[in-house]
Scaffold this motif. Structure first.
Motif, PDB file in Angstrom:
ATOM      1  N   ILE A  49      -7.215   5.349   1.172  1.00 51.66           N
ATOM      2  CA  ILE A  49      -6.408   5.325   2.386  1.00 51.66           C
ATOM      3  C   ILE A  49      -7.181   5.885   3.585  1.00 51.66           C
ATOM      4  CG2 ILE A  49      -4.301   6.241   3.475  1.00 51.66           C
ATOM      5  CD1 ILE A  49      -3.808   4.144   1.333  1.00 51.66           C
ATOM      6  N   LEU A  73      -5.222  -2.443   5.123  1.00 48.33           N
ATOM      7  CA  LEU A  73      -4.640  -1.244   5.726  1.00 48.33           C
ATOM      8  C   LEU A  73      -4.194  -1.530   7.153  1.00 48.33           C
ATOM      9  CD1 LEU A  73      -6.963   1.540   4.361  1.00 48.33           C
ATOM     10  CD2 LEU A  73      -4.486   1.561   4.276  1.00 48.33           C
ATOM     11  N   ILE A 133       0.828  -1.205   0.000  1.00 47.64           N
ATOM     12  CA  ILE A 133       0.000   0.000   0.000  1.00 47.64           C
ATOM     13  C   ILE A 133       0.864   1.256   0.000  1.00 47.64           C
ATOM     14  CG2 ILE A 133      -1.746   1.308   1.277  1.00 47.64           C
ATOM     15  CD1 ILE A 133      -2.903  -1.176   2.254  1.00 47.64           C
ATOM     16  N   GLY A 134       1.971   1.213   0.751  1.00 45.88           N
ATOM     17  CA  GLY A 134       2.857   2.373   0.828  1.00 45.88           C
ATOM     18  C   GLY A 134       3.365   2.771  -0.552  1.00 45.88           C
ATOM     19  N   ASN A 137      -0.899  -3.365   7.399  1.00 46.55           N
ATOM     20  CA  ASN A 137       0.305  -2.646   6.998  1.00 46.55           C
ATOM     21  C   ASN A 137       1.155  -2.252   8.210  1.00 46.55           C
ATOM     22  OD1 ASN A 137       1.929  -1.263   5.014  1.00 46.55           O
ATOM     23  ND2 ASN A 137       1.248   0.568   6.047  1.00 46.55           N
ATOM     24  N   THR A 158      -6.495   7.832  -4.372  1.00 48.25           N
ATOM     25  CA  THR A 158      -5.625   7.293  -3.333  1.00 48.25           C
ATOM     26  C   THR A 158      -6.074   7.751  -1.955  1.00 48.25           C
ATOM     27  OG1 THR A 158      -3.826   7.244  -4.901  1.00 48.25           O
ATOM     28  CG2 THR A 158      -3.222   7.164  -2.600  1.00 48.25           C
ATOM     29  N   VAL A 211       0.639   4.443  -2.556  1.00 42.23           N
ATOM     30  CA  VAL A 211       0.410   5.821  -2.142  1.00 42.23           C
ATOM     31  C   VAL A 211       1.456   6.743  -2.754  1.00 42.23           C
ATOM     32  CG1 VAL A 211       0.424   7.379  -0.148  1.00 42.23           C
ATOM     33  CG2 VAL A 211      -0.742   5.191  -0.003  1.00 42.23           C
ATOM     34  N   GLU A 212       2.714   6.284  -2.781  1.00 39.73           N
ATOM     35  CA  GLU A 212       3.790   7.126  -3.308  1.00 39.73           C
ATOM     36  C   GLU A 212       3.629   7.406  -4.792  1.00 39.73           C
ATOM     37  OE1 GLU A 212       5.999   8.918  -2.116  1.00 39.73           O
ATOM     38  OE2 GLU A 212       6.438   8.205  -0.111  1.00 39.73           O
TER      39      GLU A 212
END
Lengths: 357, 326
Positions: free
Chosen positions: B243, B255, B215-216, B258, B239, B219-220
């Motif tokens: 999130i 989530l 997920i990280g 994570n 996004t 997001v980036e």
């Protein structure tokens, strides 16, 4: 087998584990100046051309009942450290002291492996494909001559959440990745070890399964009074499970300390970069510039002086010439870092300054 | 609104063999020109299969594909021979997870990039070489003149992935497919590649579909996220919608897993069980056996998409109830 037998067995198992020799104050594991170089051979005569300095002068302690997380990038020597600890690879020099007994002098490898077990990243490659799950788990106990290996295997399977009546006779290829990693954990525990080394044990699992295995590891730690060395590249996982974190870079320890202290304020520039390289979880506030450029250097010919100096933004002349020693930071509860910036007498022109970060 | 760059309608992919695997079960997806979409899911959720269908890379003998796939107005399933060659690498190209396997070990980096440019643009070798050099500069490889003459094994992992990206973008495709391009890289290198992709996407204005399980990373790199489970999209949105306000219980579970802001020692709210084997086409919600809020309707029939806002949808019977309760 009836339930009472299973319970009785679990009790007998604890009694059969290695006794606590040094008392609670003695660290379970002390590693002093451990070194391992691998030769790189080449040419027509297969002569040694160079040395990979995989682990170079690594020292640390693991207290009884704590979890030490080891982090670092590929080639930093974290897996080699793990293999040296359980004697899978022979160390060149240095000392490993398990509960007050030196490995190699007063404690032989066979007895060490009663006390230390390992779980590997690849759950499939680390199981014998020709043994049923029950046989795999019972194998070590049988070799060590412990009583009732099969009964022991069944009670452990129960404990890691695999019903023995459904899984005992299956082969490794017949179960999922998460289940296989549970088998590996059960197999490690079959020897009633005191220290379990988990080398990227959850990295190959899917996120939702990873959480299940982390919960299991936390429960087992409590129940059997285990000590873990947890190796991972995922900082979030390491923070969750560890009490202390050890950061490695190119075969050396650059920083070690309590999780909270490191999480709040990373003392070494490398640790700081590693933390800022974690993807941000906030879509409104994404990472703007990468903390480091380029790849980690090759461990065959590591840079002179401080090995991080080629990528460090605070580099000074002293960093290229002199390797910094691991020093305890005052008032940080045993938080140590190997950086000239934290040594006022090092000759680094920014040493001791707090405003540069 | 302009015609979308990618339009997938009711895509079904089955693999035949000793046993049938229903890899994709009725997937709808649209991507606008210049957008970056992350396909987020665990292994076996069908995210890589979706990418391969877009490039017509699935083995035709063993796979059955149904549904409509259009890229920039072209029906991908009808492409054959020359037209398909032109489409692959020209219109659409792909960056793979392991650049060590995707690059040819016996040709230099420069030869590989210039070959692609010559094939697609019909220019001379010298011109193609100068394009290759320009591409290596754009992916920020230090001393690109020298690197042009290097073989893949002479480069580090991060550098190889940069070469892979240069190769994929050399013919200026409209659509870039990225299949976990940073999974094999170290953390400090991963973030460099993610930021590079983000910059190049802006510079070239192409559409990007980025497959990841992290997920990280999603997001980036992306502005939109589609979450996949058992061969279907279960939730889609921007996004920040995904999130900050996940609606599907699976997304919520992912989530939580994570571990981003879980207190140490706290028990993890793990999703129990494992994904379904997909030997049969699902007739009910695939996530129901693992879902904490599943009811009888979830086990009886397939949930339709609930549209919460324009381009914000979730396939869950309970999502509307949960939204109403708030």
């Amino acid at each position: 087998m009836s339930m009472t037998d299973t319970l009785h067995d679990t009790a007998a198992q604890t009694a059969e584990g290695l006794p606590d020799k040094g008392g609670p104050a003695q660290p379970l594991l002390i590693v002093k100046d451990m070194q391992k170089y691998f030769p790189v051979r080449g040419g027509i005569f297969g002569r040694t051309q160079a040395m990979v300095q995989a682990v170079d002068g690594v020292s640390f302690e693991v207290k009884k009942g704590e979890t030490l997380g080891i982090v670092g990038e590929s080639g930093c020597g974290k897996s080699t450290t793990a293999r040296l600890l359980i004697g899978l690879t022979e160390k060149d020099s240095g000392e490993i002291i398990f509960d007050g007994q030196g490995v190699g002098d007063s404690l032989n490898l066979r007895d060490l492996r009663r006390g230390v077990q390992m779980v590997f990243q690849d759950s499939y490659a680390s199981l014998n494909p020709r043994l049923t799950i029950e046989e795999s788990i019972a194998f070590g106990a049988r070799v060590q001559g412990l009583s009732d290996p099969i009964g022991r295997a069944h009670s452990l399977m129960e404990r890691v959440g695999l019903a023995p009546e459904r899984f005992a006779q299956r082969y490794p290829h017949e179960v999922s990745g998460g289940q296989r990693q549970r088998i590996n954990i059960a197999r490690a525990l079959a020897m009633s070890p005191r220290l379990v080394v988990l080398d990227e044990a959850v990295s190959a699992l899917d996120k939702s399964v990873e959480a299940q295995v982390l919960n299991l590891l936390a429960d087992l730690r409590e129940e059997f009074g285990l000590t873990y060395i947890f190796i991972s590249h995922d900082l979030n996982v390491v923070r969750y499970i560890s009490d202390r974190i050890l950061v490695m870079y190119l075969g050396e320890v650059v920083e070690v300390g309590p999780v909270v202290s490191i999480w709040e304020d990373q003392a070494h520039p490398y640790t700081r970069s590693l933390f800022s390289a974690m993807p941000s979880m906030d879509p409104e506030n994404r990472t703007k510039t990468p903390p480091l450029t380029g790849d980690p250097p090759n461990p065959i010919n590591p840079p002179s002086g401080c090995r991080f100096h080629t990528r460090c933004r605070f580099v000074d002349t002293v960093c290229k010439e002199k390797a910094p020693a691991l020093r305890e930071l005052p008032g940080r509860g045993g938080h140590c870092a190997a950086c000239h910036l934290h040594d006022p007498d090092s000759g680094h022109d920014k040493a001791g300054r707090e405003d540069i970060w | 609104m302009k015609a979308p760059l990618v339009e997938i309608q009711d895509l079904v992919v089955r693999f035949k063999g000793d046993r049938t695997v229903h890899a994709i079960n009725g997937l709808d997806l649209t991507l606008q020109q210049g957008e970056t979409l992350a396909l987020l899911g665990e292994s076996g959720s069908g995210k890589s299969v979706t990418l391969k269908t877009l490039l017509a890379l699935l083995p035709p003998k063993r796979s059955e594909v149904e549904g409509g796939i259009a890229v920039n107005g072209t029906d991908v399933r009808k492409l054959k021979g020359k037209a398909l060659q032109k489409y692959r690498g020209g219109e659409v190209s792909m960056v793979f997870q392991d650049p060590g396997l995707a690059l040819d070990p016996v040709y230099t980096v420069g030869a590989q990039i210039s070959e692609a440019v010559m094939r697609h643009k019909g220019v001379s070798r010298d011109e193609a070489m100068s394009t290759a050099l320009d591409m290596l500069r754009r992916v920020r490889i230090p001393s690109p003149e020298r690197r042009l003459k290097n073989y893949p094994h002479e480069l580090s992992g991060g550098m190889r992935q940069r070469v892979m990206i240069a190769l994929a973008l050399a013919c200026r495709p409209r659509l870039l497919l990225a299949d976990e391009p940073t999974t094999a890289l170290d953390a400090t290198v991963q973030i460099q590649i993610l930021l590079l992709l983000r910059e190049l996407q802006r510079e070239f204005g192409m559409g990007v579909i980025f497959v990841t399980h992290d997920i990280g990373v999603a997001v980036e790199v992306s502005e939109r996220i589609a979450v996949m489970y058992a061969g279907q999209i279960v939730e889609e949105g921007t996004t920040s919608e995904i999130i900050n306000n996940p609606r599907h219980p699976y997304t919520q579970g992912l989530l939580a897993a994570n571990l981003h802001d879980v207190a140490r020692g706290e028990r993890l709210n793990a999703i129990p069980g494992a994904p379904p084997p997909l030997e049969e086409r699902p007739t009910a919600c695939s996530f129901a056996p693992r879902c904490p809020i599943a009811g009888p309707e979830c086990r009886a029939s397939l949930p339709d998409f609930v549209t919460l806002a324009p381009r914000r949808r979730v396939a869950c019977f309970r999502a509307l109830e949960a939204a109403a309760a708030e």
